[in-house]
Design an enzyme around this catalytic site. Structure first.
Site, PDB file in Angstrom:
ATOM      1  N   GLY A   1       0.892   5.837  -0.904  1.00  8.77           N
ATOM      2  CA  GLY A   1       0.153   7.052  -0.621  1.00  8.77           C
ATOM      3  C   GLY A   1      -1.082   7.226  -1.497  1.00  8.77           C
ATOM      4  N   MET A   2      -1.060   6.642  -2.709  1.00  3.31           N
ATOM      5  CA  MET A   2      -2.161   6.861  -3.644  1.00  3.31           C
ATOM      6  C   MET A   2      -3.064   5.655  -3.820  1.00  3.31           C
ATOM      7  SD  MET A   2      -0.422   9.108  -6.684  1.00  3.31           S
ATOM      8  CE  MET A   2      -2.019   9.272  -7.496  1.00  3.31           C
TER       9      MET A   2
ATOM     10  N   GLU B   1       0.844  -1.193   0.000  1.00  2.00           N
ATOM     11  CA  GLU B   1       0.000   0.000   0.000  1.00  2.00           C
ATOM     12  C   GLU B   1       0.873   1.234   0.000  1.00  2.00           C
ATOM     13  OE1 GLU B   1      -3.761   1.864   2.557  1.00  2.00           O
ATOM     14  OE2 GLU B   1      -2.934  -0.106   3.029  1.00  2.00           O
TER      15      GLU B   1
ATOM     16  N   LYS C   1      -2.565  -2.109  -9.637  1.00  3.57           N
ATOM     17  CA  LYS C   1      -2.549  -0.985  -8.706  1.00  3.57           C
ATOM     18  C   LYS C   1      -3.871  -0.257  -8.816  1.00  3.57           C
ATOM     19  CE  LYS C   1       0.250   2.784  -6.969  1.00  3.57           C
ATOM     20  NZ  LYS C   1       1.603   3.359  -6.944  1.00  3.57           N
TER      21      LYS C   1
ATOM     22  N   ASP D   1       9.950   9.259  -8.606  1.00  9.59           N
ATOM     23  CA  ASP D   1       9.878   8.524  -7.335  1.00  9.59           C
ATOM     24  C   ASP D   1      10.917   7.412  -7.313  1.00  9.59           C
ATOM     25  OD1 ASP D   1       8.891   8.065  -4.769  1.00  9.59           O
ATOM     26  OD2 ASP D   1       7.460   6.563  -5.456  1.00  9.59           O
TER      27      ASP D   1
END
Length: 541
Positions: A19-20, A17, A38, A130
């Protein structure tokens, strides 16, 4: 989600899991193959953000590269954006780094593969944004893969982010992104420079006890040279890392391809001087064959040195920083702490020598119980402005919160010395001295504070407590009555007055104050008041 089908993918179990959204292990029902899906939380993206997410996923699906995870499909179903991709089994680069430093030849080969993949992404107009060891994976057959484009963004599109939320992992953020810029492909170069350093040294090039300290280090500190940590490295590797980690993106490798080429040459045994590394990827400029007179040449050198000096010693934009700080204070007064923190960070990015936002972030950290973070932020503020009274005062409170009473006394005194007009330093120092049994010292400090602030209610309240310790009952009552004019709803004052009147047998007066204490939000104070109100009435002595 487990057991449900989303866009032809049978969801089996959650794998992780972020942040989005959540990544699930799934099965492609049509092709009967495993997949990773996802699912983005609907609240993470607005309508524009969803459209951008789909476009980015579609761009990724067109890329076929052995070191990039394959994207199968993307879309939106029942209001939930999703991304289906190749399911990778193996372990992350983070797990590998945790086992110990990576031999330089292996680290360079891995990084060359990742740079080749990144170069392909950049050519397609995609900046990852990222990059970190957790997003680089080794499959069970030994292939290194770049994955998780969950928050990457097309260069032509705005970064997908919720307002006031910093995207990406702080440890791998470039200086320009910390300052609030969206960044570009060179931001990814910086992140991979950090990762390569970490592989070789098994430690991060920038240090800090908390995110703000790390961000300060990234934008200000020069990492320890890699050849001082790891020996027997090829000539030129230090210069390669130094260039990848340049603060100014214009001084880094211009693209992933040029970064990769120099690593590949190092693997072949080619040695590089610093000048040669700096020349990689730079366009040659024509020099006009004109003889420059001596005076003109000296003037030209002076101008060049002046420009270089300005580039190396950037002056912060104080006006912009002050504006962001004021916006942060407004948000903080409204109770929007996340927005306040975001504005304070922008103020620091605009002018890192501006001490006030460092102090304000420390106050938030203190209120949230993060004493270590508050301590670090306050020391940063004081290093910039040694006589910053508010920061010295707050550091005293941090010390007191840690039960470091000597440290608390030191910083409270320092805050008074820095600005004797502020009542807080006198008040807290007096209270502290009283707690430590130094009654006369407390009286002296509080009297000095009242001389400058004669109606300050907290000074009056604590001066009354001191008077009581000195056996001056009537003076204590007078101080507390005066304090009550400025603090009519203060629970402690009402309790002190109630207890004073009880001792004097003045039950009716005591009852009035106990009734005020009974309104307190503090459960212990309410219970104390309720017990007092049930006690039999004592006659006046």
């Amino acid at each position: 989600m487990e057991g449900k089908t989303l866009a032809g993918y049978e969801i089996q179990e959650a794998l992780g899991e972020g942040g989005m959204g959540v990544v699930y292990r799934a099965r492609d029902v049509t092709l009967d193959r495993p997949a990773a899906v996802k699912v983005i939380r609907p609240e993470s993206l607005d309508e524009i953000g969803r459209a951008r997410f789909i476009r980015e996923a579609q761009a990724c699906s067109k890329i076929n590269h052995p070191n990039i995870v394959t994207v199968y499909a993307a879309g939106e179903e029942d209001g939930r954006p999703y991304l289906a991709m190749e399911l990778l089994e193996g372990r992350t680069l983070r797990e590998v780094i945790n086992e110990g430093p990576v031999p330089w030849a292996k680290a360079l080969q891995w990084m060359a593969d990742i740079l080749d993949a990144l170069n392909r992404l950049h050519q397609a107009g995609i900046v990852h944004r990222d990059l970190k060891p957790e997003n680089i994976m080794f499959t069970t057959d030994g292939v290194i893969k770049l994955m998780d484009f969950g928050i990457a963004s097309l260069i032509s599109s705005a970064t997908i982010t919720r307002e006031h939320t910093t995207v990406g992992t702080v440890l791998y953020m470039s200086p320009e992104r910390i300052s609030g810029d969206k960044g570009d492909a060179r931001s990814d170069i910086f992140a991979l420079g950090v990762i390569l350093y970490e592989m070789l040294a098994r430690k991060h090039p920038f240090r800090g006890a908390h995110p703000m300290a790390i961000m300060y280090s990234i934008t200000n500190d020069v990492p320890t040279p890699i050849d001082e940590i790891t020996k027997e490295l090829p000539n030129g590797l230090r210069a390669v890392l130094d260039r990848a980690l340049e603060k100014d993106p214009a001084n880094r490798f211009p693209d992933a391809g040029s970064f990769r080429s120099v690593l590949s040459d190092l693997l072949k045994g080619t040695e590089f001087s610093t000048a040669q590394v700096l020349a990689v990827g730079r366009k040659k400029r024509l020099v006009m064959g004109v003889v420059v007179p001596g005076v003109l040449l000296i003037a030209l050198v002076i101008v060049i040195l002046s420009v270089v000096s300005r580039e190396r010693s950037p002056v912060g934009d104080r006006a912009v920083a002050v504006n962001h700080n004021e916006m942060g204070q407004n948000y903080q007064s409204e109770g929007d702490i996340d927005a306040a923190q975001a504005e304070y960070r922008k103020a620091i990015a605009a002018d890192q020598e501006y001490a006030v936002p460092w102090n304000n972030l420390a106050v938030i950290a203190f209120d949230q119980g993060n004493l270590d973070e508050a301590d670090s932020l306050l020391h940063m503020a004081i290093s910039m402005e040694p006589k910053y009274a508010a920061a010295l005062f707050n550091l005293g409170s941090v010390c007191r919160g840690r039960n470091d009473l000597e440290g608390a006394e030191k910083y409270y005194r320092a805050s008074i010395e820095a600005d004797s007009s502020q009542a807080g330093g006198f008040n807290n120092l007096g209270d502290l001295l009283l707690e430590r049994g130094r009654v006369e010292g407390a009286a002296s400090v509080l009297d000095a504070g009242l001389l400058r602030n004669p109606t300050h209610p907290f000074l009056l309240k604590n001066r009354g407590r001191v008077a009581l310790q000195q056996g001056q009952d009537e003076k204590a009552l007078d101080y507390w009555k005066r304090a009550l004019e400025g603090l009519p709803g203060n629970t402690e004052l009402h309790r002190l007055l109630a207890e004073w009147y009880e001792r004097k047998g003045m039950s009716e007066e005591a009852k009035l104050h106990w009734q005020e204490v009974a309104k307190s939000d503090d459960e212990e104070e309410r219970e104390r008041a309720q017990r007092a109100l049930k006690r039999p009435v004592r006659s006046r002595q």
